[in-house]
Write a protein that holds these residues in place. Structure first.
Motif, PDB file in Angstrom:
ATOM      1  N   THR A   1      28.321  46.766   5.467  1.00  0.00           N
ATOM      2  CA  THR A   1      27.149  47.291   4.760  1.00  0.00           C
ATOM      3  C   THR A   1      27.417  48.677   4.198  1.00  0.00           C
ATOM      4  O   THR A   1      28.314  49.390   4.651  1.00  0.00           O
TER       5      THR A   1
ATOM      6  N   ASP B   1      29.912  41.382  13.534  1.00  0.00           N
ATOM      7  CA  ASP B   1      29.085  42.408  12.886  1.00  0.00           C
ATOM      8  C   ASP B   1      29.831  43.733  12.976  1.00  0.00           C
ATOM      9  O   ASP B   1      29.897  44.342  14.040  1.00  0.00           O
TER      10      ASP B   1
ATOM     11  N   ALA C   1      23.522  43.886   5.236  1.00  0.00           N
ATOM     12  CA  ALA C   1      24.151  42.928   6.156  1.00  0.00           C
ATOM     13  C   ALA C   1      23.103  42.013   6.778  1.00  0.00           C
ATOM     14  O   ALA C   1      23.379  40.855   7.091  1.00  0.00           O
ATOM     15  N   SER C   2      21.871  42.540   6.915  1.00  0.00           N
ATOM     16  CA  SER C   2      20.808  41.745   7.544  1.00  0.00           C
ATOM     17  C   SER C   2      20.660  40.390   6.878  1.00  0.00           C
ATOM     18  O   SER C   2      20.608  39.353   7.541  1.00  0.00           O
TER      19      SER C   2
ATOM     20  N   SER D   1      24.896  50.735   4.454  1.00  0.00           N
ATOM     21  CA  SER D   1      23.826  51.466   5.166  1.00  0.00           C
ATOM     22  C   SER D   1      24.371  52.426   6.207  1.00  0.00           C
ATOM     23  O   SER D   1      23.653  53.316   6.669  1.00  0.00           O
TER      24      SER D   1
ATOM     25  N   TYR E   1      29.449  49.225  11.589  1.00  0.00           N
ATOM     26  CA  TYR E   1      29.731  50.614  11.990  1.00  0.00           C
ATOM     27  C   TYR E   1      31.237  50.909  12.022  1.00  0.00           C
ATOM     28  O   TYR E   1      31.680  51.829  12.711  1.00  0.00           O
TER      29      TYR E   1
ATOM     30  N   ASN F   1      25.727  48.240  18.808  1.00  0.00           N
ATOM     31  CA  ASN F   1      24.376  48.805  18.671  1.00  0.00           C
ATOM     32  C   ASN F   1      23.491  48.059  19.669  1.00  0.00           C
ATOM     33  O   ASN F   1      23.457  46.841  19.608  1.00  0.00           O
TER      34      ASN F   1
HETATM   35  C1  LIG Z   1      24.450  46.025  14.207  1.00  0.00           C
HETATM   36  C2  LIG Z   1      23.686  46.020  12.911  1.00  0.00           C
HETATM   37  N1  LIG Z   1      23.879  45.009  12.030  1.00  0.00           N
HETATM   38  C3  LIG Z   1      23.209  44.977  10.857  1.00  0.00           C
HETATM   39  C4  LIG Z   1      22.312  45.972  10.535  1.00  0.00           C
HETATM   40  C5  LIG Z   1      21.561  45.859   9.213  1.00  0.00           C
HETATM   41  O1  LIG Z   1      22.119  46.636   8.250  1.00  0.00           O
HETATM   42  P1  LIG Z   1      21.684  46.509   6.720  1.00  0.00           P
HETATM   43  O2  LIG Z   1      20.965  47.782   6.408  1.00  0.00           O
HETATM   44  O3  LIG Z   1      22.962  46.362   5.969  1.00  0.00           O
HETATM   45  O4  LIG Z   1      20.818  45.303   6.568  1.00  0.00           O
HETATM   46  C6  LIG Z   1      22.066  47.037  11.413  1.00  0.00           C
HETATM   47  C7  LIG Z   1      21.058  48.109  11.036  1.00  0.00           C
HETATM   48  N2  LIG Z   1      20.690  48.958  12.084  1.00  0.00           N
HETATM   49  C8  LIG Z   1      19.281  49.175  12.325  1.00  0.00           C
HETATM   50  C9  LIG Z   1      18.652  49.988  11.233  1.00  0.00           C
HETATM   51  O5  LIG Z   1      18.477  51.293  11.829  1.00  0.00           O
HETATM   52  N3  LIG Z   1      18.560  51.188  13.222  1.00  0.00           N
HETATM   53  C10 LIG Z   1      19.068  49.985  13.565  1.00  0.00           C
HETATM   54  O6  LIG Z   1      19.326  49.626  14.686  1.00  0.00           O
HETATM   55  C11 LIG Z   1      22.771  47.064  12.626  1.00  0.00           C
HETATM   56  O7  LIG Z   1      22.593  48.065  13.510  1.00  0.00           O
END
Ligand SMILES: Cc1ncc(COP(=O)(O)O)c(CN[C@@H]2CONC2=O)c1O
Length: 476
Positions: free
Chosen positions: A290, A251, A141-142, A292, A254, A223
């Motif tokens: 994502t 975003d 997502a980044s 992730s 989660y 977050n």
């Molecule tokens: C709110 C939010 N958006 C996007 C991302 C990015 O995700 P991708 O892995 O898909 O690029 C994160 C990753 N969270 C970070 C990674 O670990 N701790 C964090 O705060 C996030 O917390």
């Protein structure tokens, strides 16, 4: 003097590069890595990186991608003895979508077949049509966030409304792109609620300084704050974006990480469509997701997507053009994304195992969220909102004035000072609240709720012992 500098000498670097900060892997992380090299046991709770904290990958996706990475295995007559038939079938399906296997570039927007699976997932989730042509797959997502902010930010006069506390991908990217972050403060006493009046004040303040506010970011679930936005709150936000003509960046990485029943996840897309025309056709919305997070935690695969709503076709073309510069999103990550949005169905051979594994992870995360919150709230001068969603706990640490003074003497921001002491005493590596933004004079730290469940009581005991000794040492 200028003539003697080379392009990559620090002094001559792009100022935006030097100005941007990313606390999640900042001073505390670097110090923790040093201590680890010296042999100290470190619990890295600074990054939402589930597999690094022991979470096992889901079996089915790994089986499918393994077969896609090594298609010669499919020719082995015994393959059916090792991999279930539905994994074999899915691997063949994804390989047929590629233009030569995982080693070939895909379309810069991602494999059409996977984008179609994402659109179908969104339709099932929200009950409204989703167009695969308006879904781009990204390297996490980044990268999607960075692509969109790159389109929106034209100069330092362009402002982006960002929640505070925020995930520093936003502050760092806005800084890197030379834009202006316009903060809107979440209310900790309202369980990190979002008050639309705060939004109005922030926009008015920015405009009075000549800033053109162009977009608004929401992180839902939050977050580092973990709050889940209510449907009513989302409606207010969408109405606000419509009135102020702001693009909404939703975003929603989660969306699977929900630990309470009062506020289940509802997408910004669904709320917008529920509001009907004219607003549902007015507000420009970009939604991010994502592989992730959730119960997948496949951070290292780098798989993500964004969906565009009410974005003019010519703009979509421009975004496609810029995406083409990077040629292709990671192809194996695209397959993980396809599997995430289209998991084994009831009746599939792998369905029961998939449900057992994913349910087990999610229920454990829910228990850990509760354990961590209660653990923090049992400590002296620590208060912590419950983690309604996401993967983090963000307790407020009420630092005594002597501690603040000691931090000043040490040349450290107070919560950095506290987190460094915590790290040295316990090996628990956190991120100071100052890395996410917070109100003046209020201090926090962020941990993840990811340490193994069986280790959680010991970690919380270790934290409590440190904290209560710290508060006695620096007590007023
Ligand atoms: C709110 C939010 N958006 C996007 C991302 C990015 O995700 P991708 O892995 O898909 O690029 C994160 C990753 N969270 C970070 C990674 O670990 N701790 C964090 O705060 C996030 O917390």
């Amino acid at each position: 003097m200028e003539m003697s500098l080379k392009a990559l000498d620090y002094e001559s670097l792009n100022e935006n590069v030097k100005n941007c900060q990313y606390a999640v892997r900042g001073e505390l992380y670097l110090r923790a890595s040093e201590l680890q090299k010296e042999g100290k046991k470190i619990i890295f709770t600074n990054v939402g990186n589930p597999h690094a904290l022991g979470q096992k990958p889901l079996t089915f996706p790994r089986q499918v991608v393994a077969l896609c990475q090594a298609p010669f295995l499919l020719d082995d007559p015994n393959i059916g003895m090792i991999f279930p038939a539905d994994a074999i079938a899915r691997a063949k399906h994804y390989l047929s979508l590629t233009s030569g296997g995982l080693g070939a570039y895909s379309d810069s927007r991602g494999l059409p077949g996977v984008r179609k699976e994402v659109a179908e997932f969104i339709e099932r989730r929200d009950g409204y049509p989703s167009d695969p042509e308006l879904i781009f797959l990204t390297d996490g997502a980044s990268k999607g966030v960075m692509q969109i902010l790159n389109c929106v930010i034209r100069s330092q006069k362009d402002g982006i409304l960002v929640p505070v506390p925020q995930y520093p991908l936003y502050s760092a990217t806005i800084s890197l792109l030379g834009g202006t972050l316009v903060p809107y403060y979440l209310e900790e006493s309202e369980n990190w609620g979002l008050d639309v009046n705060n939004l109005r004040q922030s926009v008015a303040q920015a405009r009075s300084q000549g800033i053109t506010v162009r977009a608004m970011v929401i992180i839902n679930p939050g977050n580092p704050t973990g709050q889940c936005l209510s449907e009513a709150n989302l409606r207010e936000i969408l109405r606000f974006c419509c009135d102020e003509r702001l693009v909404l960046l939703g975003d929603e990485v989660y969306q699977q990480n929900i630990y309470q029943d009062e506020r289940p996840f509802i997408s910004s897309k669904k709320v917008l469509m529920d509001m009907r025309a004219p607003i549902s056709k007015e507000v420009q919305l970009i939604s991010f997701h994502t592989v992730s997070k959730g119960y997948w935690g496949e951070c290292g695969q780098r798989g993500g997507y964004f969906e565009m709503t009410n974005i003019p076709p010519r703009t979509v073309e421009e975004i496609y053009k810029v995406a083409s510069i990077a040629l292709s999103p990671n192809v194996s990550a695209q397959i993980f994304m396809g599997l995430m949005v289209s998991p084994p169905k009831p009746g599939d051979i792998s369905h029961d195992q998939f449900v057992r594994e994913s349910k087990g992870i999610l229920e454990s995360l829910r228990r850990r969220a509760r354990m961590m919150t209660d653990g923090f709230n049992s400590c002296k001068n620590v208060v912590c909102n419950f983690t309604e969603g996401a993967m983090y706990s963000f307790p407020q640490i009420k630092l005594p004035s002597k501690a603040i003074e000691a931090a000043k003497q040490a040349g450290k921001v107070p919560d950095v000072f506290y987190c460094l002491k915590l790290l040295e005493a316990t090996g628990i590596s956190t991120v100071p609240g100052s890395g996410f933004g917070q109100k003046e004079g209020v201090f926090h730290l962020r941990t993840t709720i990811l340490p193994a469940e069986e280790e959680m009581p010991e970690i919380m005991d270790s934290f409590k012992k440190f904290n209560d000794e710290f508060m006695s040492q620096y007590g007023d």
